[in-house]
Design an enzyme around this catalytic site. Structure first.
Site, PDB file in Angstrom:
ATOM      1  N   GLU A 110       0.831  -1.216   0.000  1.00 29.25           N
ATOM      2  CA  GLU A 110       0.000   0.000   0.000  1.00 29.25           C
ATOM      3  C   GLU A 110       0.867   1.268   0.000  1.00 29.25           C
ATOM      4  OE1 GLU A 110      -3.201  -0.227   2.872  1.00 29.25           O
ATOM      5  OE2 GLU A 110      -4.037  -1.994   1.904  1.00 29.25           O
ATOM      6  N   ARG A 155      20.489 -16.623  21.369  1.00 33.17           N
ATOM      7  CA  ARG A 155      19.787 -17.884  21.495  1.00 33.17           C
ATOM      8  C   ARG A 155      20.720 -19.049  21.789  1.00 33.17           C
ATOM      9  NH1 ARG A 155      15.372 -19.032  19.142  1.00 33.17           N
ATOM     10  NH2 ARG A 155      15.687 -20.889  20.386  1.00 33.17           N
TER      11      ARG A 155
HETATM   12  N1  URA Z   1      12.461 -11.404  17.425  1.00 33.14           N
HETATM   13  C1  URA Z   1      12.469 -12.661  16.945  1.00 33.14           C
HETATM   14  O1  URA Z   1      11.839 -12.958  15.938  1.00 33.14           O
HETATM   15  N2  URA Z   1      13.201 -13.593  17.626  1.00 33.14           N
HETATM   16  C2  URA Z   1      13.885 -13.312  18.741  1.00 33.14           C
HETATM   17  O2  URA Z   1      14.497 -14.195  19.318  1.00 33.14           O
HETATM   18  C3  URA Z   1      13.853 -11.986  19.240  1.00 33.14           C
HETATM   19  C4  URA Z   1      13.131 -11.038  18.542  1.00 33.14           C
END
Ligand code: URA
Length: 269
Positions: A84, A228
């Site tokens: 858009e 992570r």
């Molecule tokens: N956004 C995400 O998609 N994953 C994460 O671990 C942190 C922020």
């Protein structure tokens, strides 16, 4: 006529050709305030429009009109925002988001600039087949790198992002309701890590594929809010820091683009 979801018209956006795209609809007023303070302009009083997850503020960066439009989370709503806005004349899109790093060397508070994305989404396949690459436009990529270099205190990394439709199974998170991750996703984080993917997020596949496929300029910068390889949960302080760093880099990148540095150097696509 107003763009259906964004509730914007070409008149309202006053010739803006660049848009910053955060996800969270609470972020555009904050970003507009930062921009106003930085350029010593009056603080924005109200959004141009706010309908559903799409909240838009009009700002000015280095003399150019720039929109800040929230897209909500994930690819489907990001495609609506880009489509858009492009209908209204916007040609450059910078996703400004948050992300989970999957390389041990990348710390919370660092910034990741996406050169290309692994398309773990569905929305982008409605604009280009899966074989089509989700890559940043070279001018936007270089501008983001220049912006990051100029941002005090920001460690930054440039590379490939895994862009997933889901926050939990698609990013191999086990702290979900069921605690179960489909077998096809089990072990994926380690696999992406070995393939030198830097981070997980949820919109860049759609943003970069759409922009490339539609002949627009697209880029993505994310603030890292969790590593992570160490944990799954995002802390509030890390979230704020990651967001602020990414916004700072994006604003500086827009300055570079507006001044046309890379265009003058012959890098126009
Ligand atoms: N956004 C995400 O998609 N994953 C994460 O671990 C942190 C922020």
């Amino acid at each position: 006529m107003a763009a259906y979801h964004l509730d914007l018209t070409a008149r309202k956006i006053r010739g803006a050709r660049i848009a910053l795209l955060p996800g969270d609809p609470f972020r555009p007023p904050l970003m507009a305030r930062w921009v106003a303070q930085r350029y010593r302009r009056p603080l924005p009083s109200a959004p141009l429009a706010h309908k559903r997850e799409f909240c838009t503020y009009l700002t000015e960066i280095a003399g150019a009109k720039v929109l800040i439009t929230s897209t909500g989370i994930g690819g489907p709503s990001a495609t609506i925002a880009i489509d858009e806005l492009a209908q209204l004349g916007v040609r450059t899109f910078i996703r400004v988001g948050t992300s989970g790093a999957i390389q041990p060397r990348i710390r919370a508070g660092d910034v990741v600039i996406t050169s290309g994305s692994v398309r773990l989404d569905g929305a982008s396949t409605h604009y280009a087949p899966v074989e089509y690459p989700a890559v940043a436009h070279p001018e936007v990529l270089l501008a983001l790198m220049a912006g990051a270099k100029a941002s005090p205190g920001s460690r930054f990394h440039v590379g490939i992002t895994a862009s997933s439709d889901t926050f939990y199974p698609g990013q191999e998170r086990y702290d979900s309701f069921s605690g179960y991750v489909l077998r096809r996703f089990q072990g994926m984080t380690e696999e992406w890590r070995r393939l030198h993917v830097l981070n997980y997020e949820m919109e860049s596949a759609a943003v970069l594929t759409l922009c490339a496929a539609l002949g627009l300029r697209g880029g993505c910068v994310s603030g890292v809010v969790v590593n992570r390889t160490q944990k799954e949960r995002v802390g509030a302080g890390e979230l704020r820091r990651g967001e602020e760093r990414a916004v700072e880099v994006a604003i500086r990148a827009v300055e570079v683009l507006v001044r046309g540095r890379f265009r003058r150097e012959g890098l126009k696509g």
